[in-house]
Design an enzyme around this catalytic site. Sequence first.
Site, PDB file in Angstrom:
ATOM      1  N   ILE A  30       4.890   6.656  -2.959  1.00 57.81           N
ATOM      2  CA  ILE A  30       5.828   7.684  -3.400  1.00 57.81           C
ATOM      3  C   ILE A  30       6.898   7.949  -2.339  1.00 57.81           C
ATOM      4  CG2 ILE A  30       4.241   8.788  -5.009  1.00 57.81           C
ATOM      5  CD1 ILE A  30       3.784  10.957  -2.796  1.00 57.81           C
ATOM      6  N   GLY A  86      -1.656   3.566   8.824  1.00 64.17           N
ATOM      7  CA  GLY A  86      -2.785   4.352   8.385  1.00 64.17           C
ATOM      8  C   GLY A  86      -2.885   5.759   8.929  1.00 64.17           C
ATOM      9  N   HIS A  93      -4.893   0.955   4.158  1.00 65.76           N
ATOM     10  CA  HIS A  93      -3.883   0.507   3.209  1.00 65.76           C
ATOM     11  C   HIS A  93      -2.849  -0.348   3.922  1.00 65.76           C
ATOM     12  CE1 HIS A  93      -2.561   4.423   4.744  1.00 65.76           C
ATOM     13  NE2 HIS A  93      -1.316   4.074   4.492  1.00 65.76           N
ATOM     14  N   LEU A  94      -2.419  -1.381   3.224  1.00 64.16           N
ATOM     15  CA  LEU A  94      -1.407  -2.289   3.740  1.00 64.16           C
ATOM     16  C   LEU A  94      -0.097  -2.000   3.027  1.00 64.16           C
ATOM     17  CD1 LEU A  94      -4.166  -3.657   4.361  1.00 64.16           C
ATOM     18  CD2 LEU A  94      -3.041  -5.839   4.017  1.00 64.16           C
ATOM     19  N   HIS A  95       0.938  -1.737   3.799  1.00 58.54           N
ATOM     20  CA  HIS A  95       2.274  -1.544   3.249  1.00 58.54           C
ATOM     21  C   HIS A  95       2.899  -2.936   3.095  1.00 58.54           C
ATOM     22  CE1 HIS A  95       2.675   2.855   4.126  1.00 58.54           C
ATOM     23  NE2 HIS A  95       1.770   2.557   5.047  1.00 58.54           N
TER      24      HIS A  95
END
Length: 149
Positions: A30, A86, A93-95
Amino acid sequence: MSTVFTKIIAGEIPGRFVWADDECVAFSTIAPITDGHMLVVPRAEVEQLTEASDELLAHLTAVAKAIGRAQQAAWGAPRAALLVAGFEVPHLHLHVLPAWDESSLRFDPARTDVPAEELDAAAEKVREQLHAAGHGAHIPPRLHSADLA
């Protein structure tokens, strides 16, 4: 540990999903740094990179690679970037994002005011490219997690 990502995965909070399999999901952030910025998140509540098994990390990276290729195709980006920080959510989580230069790799220009329609359109572009690349089996039938429940 129940995180916002756990709630998105469970369908308690809407998410714009582009990938789902037994080990992980991928959905739009988001607060994108660039159009098409996605997060690859394990279903298991692993707090950070160093706590994940090698097998899980390999799978997350393979999914990130497929999404990165889809982003490059959708936006004509010369690179797909992968960032693991993180700090904002204690759930690994991987961007993954299309990138044109190193300035694309900073979190400070992330936009929090992107209209829902733009986030939907960006996720749909990634979904279309993933489907074109033969990953249709991993693309959820609906865009939003609330629709997956």
